[in-house]
Write an enzyme that holds these catalytic residues in place. Structure first.
Site, PDB file in Angstrom:
ATOM      1  CB  ALA A   1      -0.908  -0.023   1.215  1.00 45.48           C
TER       2      ALA A   1
ATOM      3  CG  HIS B   1     -24.623  15.745  28.867  1.00 48.29           C
ATOM      4  ND1 HIS B   1     -23.309  15.365  29.031  1.00 48.29           N
ATOM      5  CD2 HIS B   1     -25.337  15.130  29.857  1.00 48.29           C
ATOM      6  CE1 HIS B   1     -23.220  14.562  30.092  1.00 48.29           C
ATOM      7  NE2 HIS B   1     -24.443  14.402  30.607  1.00 48.29           N
TER       8      HIS B   1
END
Length: 464
Positions: A268, A443
């Protein structure tokens, strides 16, 4: 033979080409797209999409092993590599078919075959049935790129693989060598390592994931080593000796060459642009190291000829190609087009943990002469991350100390490839730290860490 006339002909139907064709058709231009292999290109068929499907399987496998932590029971955990690959191919096929449907819906003419440019404004296509001639005032090159083969490290599909072989592995590696630690190398290393392959990654530069911020690279290395991956930096694979059942790699590090045996090697080491056979030289198109040279609007300098995506150079990302495709289609239609700014394009790597970034690294910002304010926030300080059982990670933000401009953001941890978009939008809106501090983040979410990282840059972090 009758010549077919179009306003726009796009060569290549990857994420750059098919998007350019659809946008051109939406703007009322008579459009054709030429594709030699698969609609959707490498990205949908052999790249982004099938690799994400594979990585999802390895992520679920990893979680199954952690069942006990979550108060769950899972016995006899295993995998069937053929079934994992089959799912991945199915996902790719579904999306490739979807592209065909979108092109048809938008009345784009699809010509399957190999294209070349015999003259300005002309496209010749070799198809199964012979040659078709197309003519258009505007031609968009979107032929993409392919894996780079280094002499002596060429993929053979047996023991030495390119990304394509790794997507349909002929066997499950037991001892794997991955050459190159960019996004492609690290994603495959992460996938096979999670499934139990003893994995070694060799990187020629001084750190893995070399385009990322140095702190993120260091954090990633630590995590991979925790997962028993072996990382060799500042190292080169000099040659590979191949036999039927193993590969002996000659690896140079610190001036010494040692040999190691592996049963599989994945190469790669970058990509090269698909510029051959198009007739670009005869047209006078400038090609630099296998990439077509363009201006910020993807113009090649030849009237009516554009190049987008991987063939037009870095960053080699599908979303950059798509955006350029839209920009060029709008330019051709006479609309006000915005050039694509490479520094506002996010990069995402889907290893475990995930990595994502946009803009300048801390080192690059300093190199450019900025005085910087840097904020960091760890996953361990976030309620949602702990509830998910993902406390390993960090978010880092880099600001211009003088103006408060968000220069860059860098993340590692669970789901950061989804989180990064918040900062991408911020950069597009030319946000400063003030807007980000005044934004109310929900949250409990991972996104709260983005807020805290900004606050930390200005000495105001609450939860750390």
């Amino acid at each position: 033979m009758a010549v077919q006339n179009f306003d726009v002909v796009v060569i290549g139907a990857g994420p750059g080409g098919y998007v350019a064709a659809i946008r051109a058709a939406q703007l009322g231009l008579k459009t054709a797209v030429v594709e030699r292999e698969h609609l959707g290109g490498i990205c949908l068929n052999w790249g982004c999409i099938p690799t994400k499907a594979l990585l999802r399987s390895s992520e679920v496998f990893h979680l199954m092993h952690r069942a006990k932590e979550f108060g769950l029971k899972a016995d006899g955990i295993g995998y069937d590599i053929d079934a994992v690959v089959k799912r991945s191919r199915g996902v790719a096929k579904q999306l490739s078919g979807g592209v065909g449907h979108l092109l048809k819906k938008n009345k784009v003419t699809v010509v399957m075959g190999e294209a070349s440019l015999p003259a300005k404004g002309k496209v010749s296509v070799k198809t199964d049935k012979g040659t078709e001639e197309l003519q258009a005032k505007n031609i968009i090159l979107a032929t993409g790129a392919r894996a780079r083969d280094l002499p002596g490290l060429e993929a053979d599909g047996k023991r030495v693989w390119s990304y394509k072989h790794a997507l349909m592995p002929p066997h499950m590696p037991k001892k794997l060598l991955v050459i190159g630690s960019g996004a492609i190398g690290i994603e495959f290393a992460s996938f096979f390592n999670t499934l139990g392959a003893e994995t070694t990654v060799v990187e020629v530069l001084d750190r893995i994931l070399p385009v990322e911020d140095a702190e993120i690279s260091a954090f990633a290395k630590k995590q991979f080593e925790k997962q028993k991956m072996k990382i060799l930096e500042k190292a080169t694979v000099k040659k590979l000796d191949r036999t039927a059942d193993k590969v002996t790699a000659h690896i140079e590090k610190d001036g010494k060459v040692t040999t190691q045996d592996f049963d599989t090697v994945i190469s790669a080491v970058g990509i090269v642009g698909n510029v051959e056979g198009l007739g670009l030289e005869a047209l006078g198109v400038k090609v630099d190291r296998t990439h077509v040279v363009t201006d910020e609007f993807c113009r090649t300098g030849i009237d009516g000829l554009y190049a987008i995506g991987d063939i037009a150079g870095a960053p080699w990302l599908a979303h950059k190609a798509s955006h350029e495709g839209v920009m060029v289609a709008e330019l051709i239609a006479g609309k006000h087009a915005h050039p694509v700014k490479p520094e506002s394009i996010a990069g995402c790597t889907y290893c475990h943990p995930q990595v994502a970034s946009v803009g300048l690294t801390e080192a690059k910002a300093k190199e450019k002469g900025y005085q910087v304010k840097v904020g960091r926030f760890p996953f361990i300080g976030n309620g949602k991350a702990i509830a998910l059982g993902e406390p390993e990670g960090m978010i880092k933000t880099v600001f211009d100390a003088k103006t408060g401009e968000l220069l860059g953001a860098h993340m590692i941890g669970a789901e950061v490839t989804e989180l990064i978009q918040g900062y991408v939008v911020g950069r597009t809106l030319e946000t400063t730290e003030v807007e980000l501090m005044n934004t109310v983040f929900p949250h409990p979410t991972l996104s709260e860490m983005m807020h805290e990282s900004v606050l930390d840059a200005y000495g105001r972090a609450i939860h750390f």
